[in-house]
Scaffold this motif. Structure first.
Motif, PDB file in Angstrom:
ATOM      1  N   SER A  34      91.888 -12.122 -26.364  1.00  0.00           N
ATOM      2  CA  SER A  34      92.548 -10.899 -26.824  1.00  0.00           C
ATOM      3  C   SER A  34      91.774 -10.132 -27.879  1.00  0.00           C
ATOM      4  O   SER A  34      92.072  -8.967 -28.141  1.00  0.00           O
ATOM      5  N   TYR A  35      90.764 -10.764 -28.493  1.00  0.00           N
ATOM      6  CA  TYR A  35      90.060 -10.105 -29.589  1.00  0.00           C
ATOM      7  C   TYR A  35      88.553 -10.018 -29.353  1.00  0.00           C
ATOM      8  O   TYR A  35      87.989  -8.930 -29.315  1.00  0.00           O
ATOM      9  N   TYR A  36      87.898 -11.154 -29.164  1.00  0.00           N
ATOM     10  CA  TYR A  36      86.451 -11.133 -28.996  1.00  0.00           C
ATOM     11  C   TYR A  36      86.024 -10.514 -27.670  1.00  0.00           C
ATOM     12  O   TYR A  36      84.993  -9.835 -27.593  1.00  0.00           O
ATOM     13  N   LEU A  37      86.797 -10.754 -26.628  1.00  0.00           N
ATOM     14  CA  LEU A  37      86.459 -10.199 -25.315  1.00  0.00           C
ATOM     15  C   LEU A  37      86.525  -8.669 -25.307  1.00  0.00           C
ATOM     16  O   LEU A  37      85.566  -8.017 -24.856  1.00  0.00           O
ATOM     17  N   PRO A  38      87.607  -8.042 -25.789  1.00  0.00           N
ATOM     18  CA  PRO A  38      87.621  -6.572 -25.831  1.00  0.00           C
ATOM     19  C   PRO A  38      86.495  -5.992 -26.684  1.00  0.00           C
ATOM     20  O   PRO A  38      85.956  -4.928 -26.361  1.00  0.00           O
TER      21      PRO A  38
END
Length: 804
Positions: free
Chosen positions: A737-741
């Motif tokens: 939810s955070y590093y991927l985007p």
């Protein structure tokens, strides 16, 4: 179990005398005797040790007999003794454990379970306990006829960093604290920091000086940032603190102290460092109160930065400091004489004049001793490393000699990498504790220096004119790398250097409950690679997935790398072989890599091959997931560099290939992390929300929890926090939810500029990312708190996918 008994004979190490000169020995011995006089009665400590046994091994409560003995039995020192119970009868105990305190009794229990029964104890979040190898009650293996005695080479085993309270303990309730204190006792920790609940004491003290509750709203930080508010680095960030939080934490502190005292521990309480609310300057206009400089805000934002410091030379300093000590004694009783104070930690004195520094140190100590006539000042020695340009020998001596001998103990905080005792003539005669720092920000990265741990404390203790009085563990965050902390804990009871390779073989058998040659071979590799970081660099996980480079990768644009990233990633020291951002050979960012990745990939294959024998073991699963994550994250670092190199060469096809592979690696690591309960974002957020008593607190605590592990501190529309990703975590949920985007939007922006043959708009990407991050931090999405998937099966698939 005969192997473990044979191994123990190798591991038993007897005491050799501490090298302190005679007058200094007498001063420390007097302190130890005074602290011993404050300990709980023998019956209370014996019952507390029994409680540890009951919670750890309820099936064997009748198998052990605990007995407190005097130090005379141990040659005048702290020790534990293991003997067989001589009486016969099925209901009789089998093993008698004697010790000088409840901690020694628990340590003796742990030593027996490890080296006679092949058991293993680690934090629940690192795999927990392995007790399947312990024989049934009535069938425990005997010790040798004459028994075994294990003595402490030095009096103290210290525990915690002043920031561990925020990175690891912040959301704990009593149930979790009880487990931690049990773990501490089993590891032999007898000098723990006890910082919980101090804001409630400060509230009561400052109200005596006419400071209102409203004034304190701007003084205290939020729950996840209290450590830095306490040190005067920031104020109000993440706050305010509700009265329910304050009351709850004071109750919790009293429970913590009660259990520590029952076990014979000596808690270290906080003291006054000079950090005061802004309103004190208005109430006492003539007081010598100065405003400190900015500490890591983006643009010197006064809402959070530039706290107020009361000069120790001002009479008000002693008055407030004494009032704080006295209020603690009033609330907790006379539980200790040791108090922590780090007034100069990242806040250097206004002048380097040794006489002035000496007067400041004397005033700090006077404030303690006015509240407790027997007070001893415990100080983290981090400043002598981090601000070494200021703390030259004259300044160090001035501070260290500003109090009577025996009234100050220094924590050589970073001795595992940069021991100060060597370069300071044993802290110029001041007693010190050899400490392992090891972890920064609670990052999850396999890392360590086994040989330094196994030899460093021994070298320090037997060195000429040694003033070492203890060993300690001062990690910023716990619940990672359990092997490091188990080895370090044992150094509290070892007088000779550990043969690491032999120790590791015993460790693997205990941790997994059986001998499996593949994992033994794997750990041999890990010893000489991951756990052999000898480049002299402070560990800090800057793998690109969790600490994404904030820069414009276009050719000849190295100058666009943010100053903060450059400072964080460049080596301050001339270490050997760390690959870093900004090296003269390249302006490409390069994460810290100190070992052969191919060798560690080979160790992962061995771990996977051991799965048929160990697949049901929780400790094995944790290590397998952690090692798989480690291997894939290092691979991702290289893939990132391949992507930006392709971008520089304007090779759209290669850039697309590598950027997609980087994104896919994030997704794959997310999947493997999700297979273990101990790598989940959801548990961190859930524990924060469960402490709340009303909806507004629930939102505030969740924001604190989300912010600490991501941006950490303030931002502007176009500048990320200077501390962004400092407390990064490889957690399922956080990757997805955070590093991927973040990675996806960055590569998408690069791709657009490449296709349009335009310059990369770094500032536009920053705006987009910071807006996303702010929304994520304020979010309330629910994340899983239970694992899903088969760790072994997924690790096998990922190994085949990337390394076949």
């Amino acid at each position: 179990m005969s192997n473990f008994k044979t191994q123990l004979l190798i591991l038993i190490l007897l005491l050799v005398p501490v090298a302190l000169p005679e007058p200094e020995q007498q001063a420390i011995q007097a302190l130890v005797r005074r602290l011993d006089s404050k300990k709980a009665s023998a019956s209370v400590q014996e019952a507390a040790a029994k409680g540890v046994l009951k919670r750890l091994l309820p099936t064997h409560v009748t198998s052990f007999d605990f007995k407190i003995v005097s130090k005379d039995v141990c040659g005048g020192r702290s020790c534990f003794l293991l003997n067989n119970y001589n009486l016969s009868g099925q209901q009789e105990p089998e093993i008698v454990i004697r010790g000088t305190t409840g901690v020694e009794l628990a340590s003796g229990l742990h030593w027996y379970l490890k080296y006679w029964c092949g058991a293993h104890v680690s934090w629940d979040k690192t795999g927990g306990i392995q007790i399947a190898s312990i024989p049934n009650s009535g069938s425990l293996p005997p010790v040798k006829d004459e028994g075994v005695i294990i003595q402490r080479p030095v009096p103290w085993n210290y525990y915690q960093n002043v920031v561990t309270s925020s990175y690891s303990f912040v959301w704990w309730d009593w149930e979790r604290w009880e487990k931690e204190i049990d773990w501490m006792a089993l590891q032999g920790i007898n000098l723990p920091l006890a910082f919980t609940g101090q804001e409630t004491i400060w509230q009561k003290v400052f109200m005596q000086f006419n400071i209102s509750e409203e004034d304190l709203n701007d003084f205290f930080g939020g729950p996840a940032f209290l450590a830095w508010a306490r040190m005067g680095n920031l104020h109000a960030w993440g706050g305010p603190l509700s009265q329910s939080w304050l009351d709850q934490q004071l109750i919790l502190q009293k429970q913590i102290l009660s259990r520590m005292l029952e076990l014979g521990m000596t808690p270290v309480l906080p003291s006054f460092s000079g950090n005061v609310p802004a309103s004190l300057k208005k109430i006492y206009p003539s007081a010598n109160i100065t405003r400190l400089g900015d500490w890591n805000t983006v643009d010197g934002d006064p809402r959070w930065c530039c706290t107020y410091l009361l000069d120790p030379s001002d009479p008000l300093f002693v008055e407030i400091g004494a009032a704080f000590i006295k209020k603690q004694v009033e609330e907790y009783g006379d539980v200790t004489d040791i108090y922590n104070c780090d007034t100069f930690n990242e806040n250097s004195p206004p002048t380097s004049d040794p006489e002035y520094i000496s007067s400041l140190g004397a005033a700090v100590y006077k404030a303690m001793s006015e509240g407790d006539k027997d007070a001893v000042w415990l100080m983290q020695g981090w400043l002598f490393y981090s601000e070494s340009s200021f703390w030259k020998p004259p300044q160090m001596k001035a501070l260290l000699h500003s109090v009577p001998f025996g009234k100050m103990i220094v924590l050589d905080l970073f001795a595992d990498v940069h021991p100060i005792w060597r370069s300071s003539s044993q802290f110029y005669g001041t007693p010190y504790v050899w400490c392992l720092l090891h972890n920064f920000g609670g990052n999850l990265e396999m890392y360590g220096i086994f040989d330094a741990i196994s030899a460093g404390p021994v070298d320090a203790r037997i060195s000429r004119n040694s003033t070492m009085v203890g060993v300690g563990m001062c990690m910023e965050g716990i619940e990672q790398n359990p092997v490091v902390y188990e080895l370090m804990s044992e150094m509290a009871f070892r007088s000779e250097k550990v043969k690491v390779q032999e120790w590791l073989k015993f460790y693997t058998r205990r941790r997994y409950g059986k001998a499996v040659h593949q994992v033994e071979e794997a750990w041999e590799i890990l010893h000489r690679t991951i756990y052999n970081c000898t480049d002299g660099i402070a560990d800090h996980n800057i793998d690109f997935i969790v600490k994404f480079p904030d820069w414009d990768p276009q050719q000849n644009h190295g100058a666009n790398i943010s100053k903060q990233n450059r400072m964080q990633m460049l080596s301050k020291l001339g270490g050997k072989g760390r690959f870093l951002l900004g090296e003269t050979s390249s302006d490409l960012p390069k994460a810290h890599l100190w070992y052969s990745t191919q060798e560690v990939i080979n160790s992962l294959k061995l771990f996977i091959d051991a799965g048929n024998d160990l697949g049901g073991s929780l400790t094995y699963r944790y290590d397998l997931v952690d090692l798989t994550r480690q291997v894939l994250s290092k691979l991702a670092n290289q893939v990132y560099l391949d992507a930006v190199t392709a971008f520089r060469h304007k090779d759209e096809k290669a850039f697309s290939l590598y950027s997609k592979k980087f994104v896919q690696l994030i997704k794959d690591i997310e999947v493997v992390l999700a297979t273990d309960d101990n790598f989940l974002l959801g548990t961190w957020l859930q524990s924060a929300k469960e402490l709340a008593v009303k909806p507004s607190e629930r939102r505030q605590y969740e924001w604190n929890a989300r912010t600490q592990v991501t941006m950490w501190y303030d931002t502007t529309k176009t500048n990320q926090s200077k501390l962004h990703d400092y407390a990064n975590k490889f957690w399922s949920g956080l990757l997805e939810s955070y590093y991927l985007p973040r990675a996806s939007t960055y590569f998408e922006s690069l791709s657009k500029s490449l296709k349009a043959n335009e310059s990369f708009k770094l500032e536009e990407w920053r705006k987009e990312w910071i807006k996303f991050s702010n929304n994520w931090q304020a979010g309330t999405e629910i994340y899983p708190v239970k694992a899903k998937g088969d760790a072994l099966a997924i690790s096998k698939l990922l190994y085949k996918k990337y390394f076949s």
